[in-house]
Scaffold this motif. Sequence first.
Motif, short mmCIF file in Angstrom:
data_model
loop_
_atom_site.label_atom_id
_atom_site.label_comp_id
_atom_site.label_asym_id
_atom_site.label_seq_id
_atom_site.Cartn_x
_atom_site.Cartn_y
_atom_site.Cartn_z
N GLN A 403 0.84 -1.21 0.00
CA GLN A 403 0.00 0.00 0.00
C GLN A 403 0.87 1.25 0.00
OE1 GLN A 403 -1.42 0.31 4.49
NE2 GLN A 403 -1.61 -1.82 3.75
N SER A 404 0.23 2.33 -0.33
CA SER A 404 0.95 3.60 -0.43
C SER A 404 1.41 4.06 0.94
CB SER A 404 0.06 4.66 -1.07
OG SER A 404 0.66 5.93 -0.98
N ARG A 405 2.52 4.81 0.95
CA ARG A 405 3.01 5.36 2.21
C ARG A 405 2.16 6.53 2.69
NH1 ARG A 405 8.90 6.99 1.22
NH2 ARG A 405 8.54 6.62 -1.00
N GLN A 406 1.29 7.02 1.88
CA GLN A 406 0.43 8.14 2.27
C GLN A 406 -0.96 7.62 2.63
OE1 GLN A 406 1.89 11.02 2.56
NE2 GLN A 406 3.78 10.12 1.73
N GLY A 407 -1.01 6.62 3.48
CA GLY A 407 -2.29 6.04 3.88
C GLY A 407 -2.89 6.78 5.06
N GLU A 408 -3.62 6.04 5.89
CA GLU A 408 -4.30 6.61 7.06
C GLU A 408 -3.29 7.16 8.05
OE1 GLU A 408 -6.78 8.02 9.69
OE2 GLU A 408 -7.53 7.07 7.86
N THR A 409 -3.34 8.46 8.33
CA THR A 409 -2.41 9.08 9.29
C THR A 409 -3.13 9.98 10.28
OG1 THR A 409 -2.04 10.94 7.80
CG2 THR A 409 -0.52 9.08 7.62
N GLY A 410 -4.41 9.90 10.34
CA GLY A 410 -5.16 10.77 11.24
C GLY A 410 -5.34 10.17 12.61
N GLY A 411 -6.03 10.91 13.46
CA GLY A 411 -6.36 10.43 14.80
C GLY A 411 -5.15 10.15 15.64
N PHE A 412 -5.15 8.95 16.25
CA PHE A 412 -4.09 8.61 17.19
C PHE A 412 -2.75 8.38 16.50
CE2 PHE A 412 -5.56 4.51 15.71
CZ PHE A 412 -4.44 3.73 15.67
N LEU A 413 -2.72 8.37 15.16
CA LEU A 413 -1.47 8.12 14.45
C LEU A 413 -0.62 9.36 14.28
CD1 LEU A 413 -2.66 5.65 11.68
CD2 LEU A 413 -1.54 5.13 13.83
N ARG A 414 -1.11 10.50 14.68
CA ARG A 414 -0.32 11.72 14.48
C ARG A 414 0.98 11.66 15.26
NH1 ARG A 414 -5.24 16.18 15.01
NH2 ARG A 414 -6.28 15.63 13.05
N PRO A 436 13.63 4.05 -2.09
CA PRO A 436 13.28 4.58 -3.42
C PRO A 436 12.05 5.49 -3.33
CG PRO A 436 13.73 2.23 -3.53
CD PRO A 436 13.65 2.57 -2.08
N GLN A 437 11.99 6.47 -4.19
CA GLN A 437 10.89 7.44 -4.12
C GLN A 437 9.54 6.80 -4.38
OE1 GLN A 437 11.73 10.74 -6.71
NE2 GLN A 437 13.34 11.57 -5.37
N ASP A 438 9.49 5.81 -5.26
CA ASP A 438 8.20 5.20 -5.59
C ASP A 438 7.95 3.93 -4.79
OD1 ASP A 438 10.24 3.75 -6.69
OD2 ASP A 438 9.27 3.44 -8.65
N ALA A 439 8.70 3.72 -3.70
CA ALA A 439 8.54 2.49 -2.91
C ALA A 439 7.21 2.50 -2.19
CB ALA A 439 9.69 2.36 -1.93
N SER A 440 6.59 1.32 -2.11
CA SER A 440 5.37 1.17 -1.32
C SER A 440 5.73 1.13 0.17
CB SER A 440 4.66 -0.13 -1.72
OG SER A 440 5.47 -1.26 -1.38
N ARG A 441 4.70 1.00 1.00
CA ARG A 441 4.93 1.01 2.44
C ARG A 441 5.80 -0.17 2.86
NH1 ARG A 441 0.19 2.69 6.57
NH2 ARG A 441 0.10 4.30 4.96
N ILE A 442 5.51 -1.37 2.39
CA ILE A 442 6.29 -2.54 2.78
C ILE A 442 7.69 -2.49 2.18
CG2 ILE A 442 5.42 -3.94 0.88
CD1 ILE A 442 6.42 -5.09 4.45
N GLU A 443 7.81 -1.97 0.96
CA GLU A 443 9.14 -1.87 0.34
C GLU A 443 10.02 -0.88 1.10
OE1 GLU A 443 7.90 -2.87 -4.31
OE2 GLU A 443 8.02 -0.79 -3.59
N ALA A 444 9.44 0.22 1.54
CA ALA A 444 10.22 1.18 2.34
C ALA A 444 10.63 0.57 3.67
CB ALA A 444 9.39 2.44 2.55
N ALA A 447 13.40 -1.91 3.14
CA ALA A 447 14.66 -1.25 2.80
C ALA A 447 15.33 -0.67 4.06
CB ALA A 447 14.41 -0.15 1.77
N ILE A 448 14.54 -0.06 4.92
CA ILE A 448 15.09 0.50 6.15
C ILE A 448 15.61 -0.62 7.05
CG2 ILE A 448 14.52 1.79 8.24
CD1 ILE A 448 12.43 3.30 6.57
N GLN A 449 14.84 -1.69 7.20
CA GLN A 449 15.27 -2.81 8.03
C GLN A 449 16.57 -3.42 7.49
OE1 GLN A 449 12.61 -6.01 9.86
NE2 GLN A 449 13.48 -7.12 8.09
#
Length: 795
Positions: A403-414, A436-444, A447-449
């Motif tokens: 999924q995209s890295r710009q998903g649900e970020t409201g509420g308690f996730l702030r 990578p700039q176009d990496a999905s959430r799991i790919e990012a 990569a960090i891990q």
Amino acid sequence: MSRGRLADSLIAGAASGVVAWPLTTLFTPATWVRPTLAMVLVVVVVGVVGRMVTTSWIAIAAAQLVGVVLAAGWIYGRGHLWFGLPYSDTVLAFNRLLVDARETIQNYAAPAPTTRGITLAVGLAIGVVAIIVDHLAVMRRSPALAGLPLLTAFLISASNSGNALNPMFFVAAGAVWLLMLGRQGIASLRRWSTTVPMSTTGRRSSEDHDGAYGYAAVGRSLAVAGLVAAVVLPVVIPHFPTRYLIDGLGRSSEATGFSDGQIGLKSTLDLTKSLKSPSKAPVLSYTTNAAILTPLRVGVLDTYLGDNWRPEPSDVDYGRRSTVALPDELGADVPRETYRISVEDSRIEAPQIAAPTPLVTADLGRVTWGLDRNTSVAVVNRSARSYSFTYLALNPTPESLGQSRQGETGGFLREDLRVDPESQDLVSRLVDEVVPQDASRIEAARAIQKYLRADGGFRYSLDLPETVKNDLGQDERPDAISLFLRSKVGYCVQFATAMVMMAREAGIPARMAIGFLPGTADRGTYTVRASDAHAWPELYFDGIGWLRFEPTPSGTQNTVAPPYSLAPTTPGTDPTSTSTATGGSTANPTRPDGANDPGATDQAETTGGTSGGLGWLGPQTRLVVLWVLLGLVVGLLGSLAVPLAARSRFRRRLRHAPDEKTRVEIEWQAMTERIGDLGVIPPRGSTPRQAGRFYQREAYLEGDQTEALHRVVDGVERSRYAPPGSLVTDIRTDTQAVVKAVSGVRRRKDRLRATWWPTEGLLEWRDRRAAVARVLRRPYDRFQDWRDARRDYRA
């Protein structure tokens, strides 16, 4: 019973028993107390009987040692005796028990469990202390020297408890020792020569202002004042960390501050600190039907501020529910498997409890519990020793994770997207390089891990660097996250924190979780130890919830990364099908080099003891040194209280003397009192000439010393019996020479007593105490007079 010295023996035995009292803070339950007191009683009884039979201290000490050995066999060695007597099998049994005691002391912090070995070790140790104290205090009549073994036994508790001892422990031990010391002092004083008739009870028939009972009264006052000062002064004077003995029970290379009592992980993490020697003490054991083990979570931390992780306020509805509602964010289409875990002998303190996640059902017996609505962390209202849970093992599909890295970020996730501002620039640059700039959430996330776990050149170490070199080769001390990312040295807390911040910078909600790794297996039962404490990041995925990742490198503890967090080995391969040999199995969590992961935090006993907050460098240390020096000065001045009072009294009497004859009389009285303090006391009623002959004979005076004594006696006789107007000579210089001559032939302890405990000083303090009492009583007396006058007026 006078030869047996029953009273002195009982006091010495009481002192040995009282100094063992603080050991109740080191070992629990206190089942060792009764057998230990029995050992002390054996020493007392054998000592009394032995002194009635012989005066040989060697024979008495040997008899007491034999008595301790026999008593130990009867108390601790039942089943290993030969017709009631210890033999080789008893020695072997005791050896096994003492080895067990040593291992318990090495692996546990206070309070450690009271095993049979601990009971034996404490009993034998206190028995030996009782023999030494009895020998010094009763046989040698040296109660002051007997304070050394008593102090040693007391310091074992004081230096290992991990927390401040209750003042009553010190007061009790100090009071018994002072009683022992005072009794011996009074007995020594009564052996001094005197012409005062004694009654059949041993008391002087005349009023005794300056004798033994006067000394006893002042001694009691000073003893009480000393005990009060010893308790009060440490409250206001800072002290150094207790590293002068063994730095706390269980602080060996194999141990830390965990105990058989309650264990907990601090809910506040400091990235700049670590424990160098985590304990291998067991935390809990469990059985499970899961094929792939998962860490047991204890808490979740969301807020990072000032190099510290902190939890958010909890919101828990306690109850005894057996079923648990699944998290709202978990979609029904996420593949899952249900497993069960049954925990026994948990030592984790409430409100914490170790559990997998997410939970489905629970069985905690009569313990009420609940889930924090903000974090889904299980909490209890009181410690649960045994419990069981069923939980879900999630197997998210590649499609649900991509999924995209710009998903649900409201509420308690702030809060879970907030990046530490001090390190944000460095974190941002690293994310741009790694993700990578176009990496999905799991790919990012992968990569960090991978960057932290394998590709970035990071090294696992318990020794954290304090500085890092900049481009000019200069040492810098940046914030904790920047220090780790630049030095590339740290342990699990640093690795997890770095991934949380990098994930947040990449647009993925992330938080810190603390708990324990799965532990080691033995015949189907897994044992989790204190050294298995661990920290890991959790990242949020829409429709799934919080998923665990593992950036800490493998080869340290068994920090196995979950299958979904690993990239496919070939294009199109499902990451969840990765071999359990690389992603799912859990073997021995101990590192090959024998070191231990400091875990999720500075681990601590639930009693809250932390090692000293004073460093050895900087202004705080200078402040401590100043306080210590101030304490030493106060102690020195306190030790001078009686001698200075004596000098002040003498000078005041001379200053107020109306004539030279009175001055001579005062100097003569001062000389006789000072010589009396040295133990040379002429018969009461002696004339100056008789007293002079007595001093010359008892102190073996000769030559110039005799001439000085004759001049003193002649001066006193002239001042008393010469006609008015006769010349009176000053005898002060000669009195000082006589006192010095007498002091030179007396024993050292007599000289010390005369110097630090002069009669003049004791009388001065008694007068001052009486004056203070009169001042304090004056309002009451005035009120009584007023009331009596009013009663008489009404009458």
